[in-house]
Design an enzyme around this catalytic site. Structure first.
Site, PDB file in Angstrom:
ATOM      1  N   PRO A 147       0.829  -1.209   0.000  1.00 55.57           N
ATOM      2  CA  PRO A 147       0.000   0.000   0.000  1.00 55.57           C
ATOM      3  C   PRO A 147       0.862   1.257   0.000  1.00 55.57           C
ATOM      4  CG  PRO A 147      -0.784  -1.588   1.631  1.00 55.57           C
ATOM      5  CD  PRO A 147       0.528  -2.096   1.130  1.00 55.57           C
ATOM      6  N   LEU A 148       0.504   2.191  -0.852  1.00 54.18           N
ATOM      7  CA  LEU A 148       1.298   3.407  -0.984  1.00 54.18           C
ATOM      8  C   LEU A 148       1.327   4.202   0.319  1.00 54.18           C
ATOM      9  CD1 LEU A 148       2.959   4.975  -3.053  1.00 54.18           C
ATOM     10  CD2 LEU A 148       0.902   6.240  -3.650  1.00 54.18           C
ATOM     11  N   CYS A 149       0.220   4.183   1.061  1.00 52.95           N
ATOM     12  CA  CYS A 149       0.186   4.948   2.314  1.00 52.95           C
ATOM     13  C   CYS A 149       1.182   4.376   3.318  1.00 52.95           C
ATOM     14  CB  CYS A 149      -1.219   4.965   2.884  1.00 52.95           C
ATOM     15  SG  CYS A 149      -1.914   3.321   3.193  1.00 52.95           S
ATOM     16  N   THR A 150       1.317   3.056   3.340  1.00 56.98           N
ATOM     17  CA  THR A 150       2.279   2.423   4.243  1.00 56.98           C
ATOM     18  C   THR A 150       3.700   2.758   3.827  1.00 56.98           C
ATOM     19  OG1 THR A 150       0.770   0.585   4.679  1.00 56.98           O
ATOM     20  CG2 THR A 150       3.097   0.221   5.164  1.00 56.98           C
ATOM     21  N   ASN A 191       4.266   6.599   4.674  1.00 58.91           N
ATOM     22  CA  ASN A 191       4.095   7.145   6.019  1.00 58.91           C
ATOM     23  C   ASN A 191       4.553   6.231   7.149  1.00 58.91           C
ATOM     24  OD1 ASN A 191       2.779   9.505   4.957  1.00 58.91           O
ATOM     25  ND2 ASN A 191       0.957   8.243   4.646  1.00 58.91           N
TER      26      ASN A 191
END
Length: 438
Positions: free
Chosen positions: A208-211, A214
């Protein structure tokens, strides 16, 4: 026909080609002509000179094939030496294909073997047309799709519409994944092809790009951050240059940036080898799996060249995780297969207010297409080219435009991608939906 001092080593070949047997193919006819064909006429291309490729070259050469060529873009790395037995310490940094060919030529007299340090995508049609068999030991789904479609594209038809069998080049595809592996026989336009059963291969792992951006927790997250976020931001090797897992400078840059990211979040385990593995989606190889799968592939090549037995029909699965288990079954050819069948344009439903960039995102997420760098044209007009950089620059102005400004309801778009030499036709239909529900 005598092979001189090697004749004793080939005694088994005489036994199985000069007499009939209960498992022989209906076209089999015992004759010295079979060995003449095997030694003097049959040309085999081995694609890949890694763990599986080394085993394939050894097995094919010891099975009597005398005209072999091997193509691979990689160079020998020190990490290859524990299982890729055709390489030695002094070979590190040298082209795999050339080193492997030289090793085989030194050990087996009378063999005509040639290595090509090259990319399979860069070879012209004439290069592939010269071979009777192609045996693949690739670790990339994209490369296997491309090779499958290239051989399909070489098949020609007679005036009455039937297949010209002289243009059919069988593909024997081997693949390994840890303690599991598979071998399959693909007769282009006649049996199930690689694309017919693409769903046998789950989509490659993504994070996941958010993981990644961030809250990284794994070394793989740091490597992906360097690859998918920092690389396009910083463009270390020039605008439009894509990450190449076979380029040591690219891998080194990703590795160093990933190490910096890992240090910030106190994450251990980022290595050069892991960085290359994440970039290329490499799964660690097991030598015994490579040996078993390569033996099966070489056996199928020998059967196809001599008809001493019926070939595999058409898929063999091997699982060595809890014992030794193999299972053979026939995968069915899909009439609607976009590569070898009579596929109609793939219907894509979109909102007219989506942008072209939205459409490209949808295509990348499509589990059937599995494209990475799609280019789109309509009515001989370019919508978007992902490469080269000059064409991408000239067409990227279309990305923010809405689809109702660029396309008409029901129009056909031609999609190309590095993994799809034949391309795909898409038909666009408009409907009202929000982007998040696409």
């Amino acid at each position: 026909m005598s092979q001189g001092k090697d004749e004793g080593k080939l005694e088994d070949l005489y036994l199985i080609t000069l007499r009939n047997g209960p498992f022989a193919h209906e076209s089999f006819s015992p004759s010295e002509d079979l060995l003449n064909f095997l030694w003097n006429e049959c040309k085999v291309l081995v694609v890949g000179a890694g763990g599986l490729g080394c085993e394939l070259l050894k097995d094919l050469a010891l099975s009597g094939f005398r005209n072999i060529e091997v193509i691979d873009l990689d160079v020998v790395d020190v990490t290859n030496l524990n299982r890729q037995f055709l390489f030695r310490q002094q070979d590190v940094g040298k082209p795999k294909a050339e080193v492997a060919a030289a090793f085989i030529a030194k050990r087996i007299s009378g063999i005509n073997i040639k290595g090509h340090h090259a990319n399979i995508y860069d070879q012209p049609r004439e290069f592939y047309k010269q071979f009777n068999l192609v045996v693949a030991g690739l670790d990339s789904i994209d490369a296997r799709r491309w090779l499958n479609e290239t051989l399909i594209d070489l098949v020609e038809t007679n005036d009455d519409g039937t297949i010209d069998v002289s243009t059919v080049i069988p593909l024997i595809d081997g693949g390994t994944e840890g303690f599991r592996g598979q071998a399959r026989v693909i007769i282009p336009k006649m049996s199930a092809c690689f694309e017919c059963n693409l769903d046998l291969f789950p989509p490659q792992i993504s994070y996941p790009l958010c993981t990644i951006a961030n809250t990284p927790r794994l070394p793989e997250h740091c490597i992906e951050y360097a690859s998918v976020i920092l690389w396009p931001q910083q463009q270390p090797f020039g605008a439009g240059t894509k990450v190449d897992g076979d380029n040591p400078e690219h891998v080194k840059w990703i590795f160093e940036r990933a190490q910096e990211r890992a240090n910030q979040f106190h994450i251990q385990g980022v290595t050069y080898r892991l960085s290359q593995g994440v970039i290329k989606h490499i799964i660690p190889a097991v030598a015994s799996t490579n040996a078993i799968v390569a033996a099966s592939c070489a056996n199928e090549a020998f059967k196809l060249a001599t008809y001493i037995a019926n070939p595999l029909n058409n898929y063999m699965l091997y699982n060595g995780e809890s014992g030794v288990y193999t299972y053979a079954f026939e995968t069915e050819r899909r009439e609607e297969c976009p590569a070898c069948g009579r596929a109609q344009p793939k219907k894509i439903c979109v909102s007219p207010k989506w942008t072209l960039a939205d459409l490209i995102e949808v295509l990348r997420e499509d589990t059937e297409l599995r494209v990475k760098s799609p280019s789109l044209t309509v009515s001989s007009r370019a919508l978007y080219y992902s490469s080269p950089a000059s064409l991408e620059q000239a067409t990227k102005e279309n990305l923010p435009q809405s689809l109702d400004c660029l396309l008409e309801e029901g129009c056909e778009i031609f999609l190309t991608d590095p993994a799809l030499p034949l391309g795909r036709k898409l038909q666009i239909f408009f409907h009202k939906c929000s982007k998040k529900n696409k």
